[in-house]
Design a protein around this motif. Structure first.
Motif, PDB file in Angstrom:
ATOM      1  N   GLY A 110     -67.843   7.429 -87.067  1.00 26.93           N
ATOM      2  CA  GLY A 110     -66.544   6.932 -87.519  1.00 26.93           C
ATOM      3  C   GLY A 110     -66.084   7.509 -88.836  1.00 26.93           C
ATOM      4  N   VAL A 111     -66.992   7.633 -89.800  1.00 23.53           N
ATOM      5  CA  VAL A 111     -66.603   8.168 -91.112  1.00 23.53           C
ATOM      6  C   VAL A 111     -66.261   9.655 -90.992  1.00 23.53           C
ATOM      7  CG1 VAL A 111     -67.301   8.542 -93.510  1.00 23.53           C
ATOM      8  CG2 VAL A 111     -67.982   6.433 -92.338  1.00 23.53           C
ATOM      9  N   GLU A 112     -67.128  10.431 -90.362  1.00 20.92           N
ATOM     10  CA  GLU A 112     -66.872  11.866 -90.264  1.00 20.92           C
ATOM     11  C   GLU A 112     -65.633  12.178 -89.433  1.00 20.92           C
ATOM     12  OE1 GLU A 112     -69.008  16.124 -89.201  1.00 20.92           O
ATOM     13  OE2 GLU A 112     -70.086  14.273 -88.731  1.00 20.92           O
ATOM     14  N   THR A 113     -65.436  11.489 -88.328  1.00 21.96           N
ATOM     15  CA  THR A 113     -64.253  11.746 -87.505  1.00 21.96           C
ATOM     16  C   THR A 113     -62.987  11.398 -88.273  1.00 21.96           C
ATOM     17  OG1 THR A 113     -65.534  11.314 -85.512  1.00 21.96           O
ATOM     18  CG2 THR A 113     -63.136  11.286 -85.290  1.00 21.96           C
ATOM     19  N   THR A 114     -62.998  10.280 -88.973  1.00 19.14           N
ATOM     20  CA  THR A 114     -61.852   9.902 -89.794  1.00 19.14           C
ATOM     21  C   THR A 114     -61.617  10.932 -90.896  1.00 19.14           C
ATOM     22  OG1 THR A 114     -62.205   7.558 -89.311  1.00 19.14           O
ATOM     23  CG2 THR A 114     -60.903   8.086 -91.281  1.00 19.14           C
ATOM     24  N   ALA A 115     -62.697  11.428 -91.496  1.00 17.05           N
ATOM     25  CA  ALA A 115     -62.577  12.447 -92.543  1.00 17.05           C
ATOM     26  C   ALA A 115     -61.944  13.719 -91.997  1.00 17.05           C
ATOM     27  CB  ALA A 115     -63.951  12.751 -93.134  1.00 17.05           C
ATOM     28  N   GLU A 148     -59.938  13.977 -89.431  1.00 14.91           N
ATOM     29  CA  GLU A 148     -58.525  13.680 -89.161  1.00 14.91           C
ATOM     30  C   GLU A 148     -57.729  13.640 -90.468  1.00 14.91           C
ATOM     31  OE1 GLU A 148     -59.114  10.969 -85.122  1.00 14.91           O
ATOM     32  OE2 GLU A 148     -58.987   9.973 -87.074  1.00 14.91           O
ATOM     33  N   ALA A 149     -58.276  13.003 -91.496  1.00 16.16           N
ATOM     34  CA  ALA A 149     -57.598  12.920 -92.798  1.00 16.16           C
ATOM     35  C   ALA A 149     -57.393  14.311 -93.382  1.00 16.16           C
ATOM     36  CB  ALA A 149     -58.403  12.048 -93.760  1.00 16.16           C
ATOM     37  N   TYR A 150     -58.385  15.172 -93.243  1.00 18.57           N
ATOM     38  CA  TYR A 150     -58.291  16.547 -93.735  1.00 18.57           C
ATOM     39  C   TYR A 150     -57.142  17.280 -93.035  1.00 18.57           C
ATOM     40  CZ  TYR A 150     -59.653  21.313 -94.935  1.00 18.57           C
ATOM     41  OH  TYR A 150     -59.660  22.608 -95.384  1.00 18.57           O
ATOM     42  N   GLN A 151     -57.044  17.105 -91.731  1.00 17.25           N
ATOM     43  CA  GLN A 151     -55.981  17.758 -90.975  1.00 17.25           C
ATOM     44  C   GLN A 151     -54.603  17.209 -91.344  1.00 17.25           C
ATOM     45  OE1 GLN A 151     -57.465  17.215 -86.963  1.00 17.25           O
ATOM     46  NE2 GLN A 151     -58.276  19.282 -86.938  1.00 17.25           N
ATOM     47  N   HIS A 152     -54.552  15.965 -91.825  1.00 18.46           N
ATOM     48  CA  HIS A 152     -53.299  15.361 -92.274  1.00 18.46           C
ATOM     49  C   HIS A 152     -53.000  15.687 -93.743  1.00 18.46           C
ATOM     50  CE1 HIS A 152     -53.564  12.914 -88.590  1.00 18.46           C
ATOM     51  NE2 HIS A 152     -52.288  12.669 -88.778  1.00 18.46           N
ATOM     52  N   GLY A 153     -53.901  16.398 -94.423  1.00 13.07           N
ATOM     53  CA  GLY A 153     -53.649  16.839 -95.780  1.00 13.07           C
ATOM     54  C   GLY A 153     -54.032  15.876 -96.891  1.00 13.07           C
ATOM     55  N   TYR A 154     -54.864  14.890 -96.606  1.00  4.68           N
ATOM     56  CA  TYR A 154     -55.281  13.932 -97.634  1.00  4.68           C
ATOM     57  C   TYR A 154     -56.412  14.493 -98.490  1.00  4.68           C
ATOM     58  CZ  TYR A 154     -52.488  10.382 -95.312  1.00  4.68           C
ATOM     59  OH  TYR A 154     -51.444   9.680 -94.770  1.00  4.68           O
ATOM     60  N   ASN A 155     -56.389  14.171 -99.780  1.00  8.74           N
ATOM     61  CA  ASN A 155     -57.538  14.380-100.644  1.00  8.74           C
ATOM     62  C   ASN A 155     -58.538  13.290-100.292  1.00  8.74           C
ATOM     63  OD1 ASN A 155     -56.178  16.409-102.241  1.00  8.74           O
ATOM     64  ND2 ASN A 155     -55.012  14.727-103.132  1.00  8.74           N
ATOM     65  N   GLN A 156     -59.834  13.608-100.374  1.00  6.55           N
ATOM     66  CA  GLN A 156     -60.825  12.626 -99.966  1.00  6.55           C
ATOM     67  C   GLN A 156     -61.979  12.517-100.952  1.00  6.55           C
ATOM     68  OE1 GLN A 156     -61.503  12.355 -95.542  1.00  6.55           O
ATOM     69  NE2 GLN A 156     -60.810  14.477 -95.663  1.00  6.55           N
ATOM     70  N   ILE A 157     -62.459  11.284-101.067  1.00  5.72           N
ATOM     71  CA  ILE A 157     -63.651  10.983-101.853  1.00  5.72           C
ATOM     72  C   ILE A 157     -64.602  10.261-100.904  1.00  5.72           C
ATOM     73  CG2 ILE A 157     -64.591   9.726-103.826  1.00  5.72           C
ATOM     74  CD1 ILE A 157     -61.631   9.915-104.983  1.00  5.72           C
ATOM     75  N   PHE A 158     -65.808  10.791-100.767  1.00  4.04           N
ATOM     76  CA  PHE A 158     -66.809  10.213 -99.873  1.00  4.04           C
ATOM     77  C   PHE A 158     -67.852   9.487-100.717  1.00  4.04           C
ATOM     78  CE2 PHE A 158     -65.211  14.188 -98.042  1.00  4.04           C
ATOM     79  CZ  PHE A 158     -64.614  13.683 -96.897  1.00  4.04           C
TER      80      PHE A 158
END
Length: 193
Positions: free
Chosen positions: A137-142, A144-154
């Motif tokens: 769930g975390v990796e798949t969401t990450a 998807e978020a990357y493809q939508h252009g979000y900055n991410q903090i894990f």
């Protein structure tokens, strides 16, 4: 390591699958109880700081609304009836009236939900990700978020998987290409500044 800076008005905490039926699973390298403690600290601090908190769970009506894995003996979906509260977010996390709740029917929290819409309407460009399982769930969401252009903090110690290698693989190979990896303490410190 570069200092962790983010604008609380443009950041959301996205918590993946911290629900009754999943937090009871045996997890590594952190137990689900350890992760719940860290996630609860993140949720409380995020609410206090004014972040948009999104609690994500996975559920199904009849099994037909979910994606199904390859149907060999090792990966076929369980036919056992789940307890009635299986998909309910654990009570330690709420939800609070200000939280956004997302029910997904697959691994990722973006596909087929209003998560992207609700984040964009609020001007959010950064998400802090945590939950169970790191490699599902975390990796798949990450991704998807990357493809939508979000900055991410894990938040490495606020997520876990069903085995240590499953937790470590995305942290070593995937997440560094999509965002920043930090500990709960580092995120809490940034929230308090």
């Amino acid at each position: 390591m570069k200092e962790l800076n983010f604008d609380v008005n443009q950041t959301a905490l996205v918590v993946i699958d911290m629900q009754n039926g999943i937090v009871g699973l045996p997890c590594e390298p952190y137990s689900a109880t350890q992760v719940l403690t860290q996630v609860q600290r993140l949720v409380d601090s995020s609410r206090n700081a004014g972040l948009f908190v999104t609690l994500v769970n996975v559920d199904t009506k009849d099994g037909k609304d979910m994606l199904h894995p390859v149907t060999d003996a090792e990966t076929s979906p369980s036919t056992a009836k789940r307890p009635e509260d299986w998909s309910k977010i654990v009570s330690e996390l709420g939800p609070a009236p200000t939280d956004h709740c997302v029910t997904k029917h697959q691994w990722g929290a973006f596909y087929g939900t209003d998560l992207d819409l609700q984040l964009r309407r609020r001007g959010i460009d950064t998400i802090i990700l945590c939950g169970i399982a790191t490699d599902i769930g975390v990796e798949t969401t990450a991704r998807e978020a990357y493809q939508h252009g979000y900055n991410q903090i894990f938040v490495e110690d606020a997520m876990t998987a069903l085995s240590k290698p499953q937790h470590e693989h995305p942290l070593k190979y995937t997440f560094p290409r999509m965002g920043r990896i930090r500990t709960t303490e580092e995120v809490l410190q940034a929230l308090s500044e």
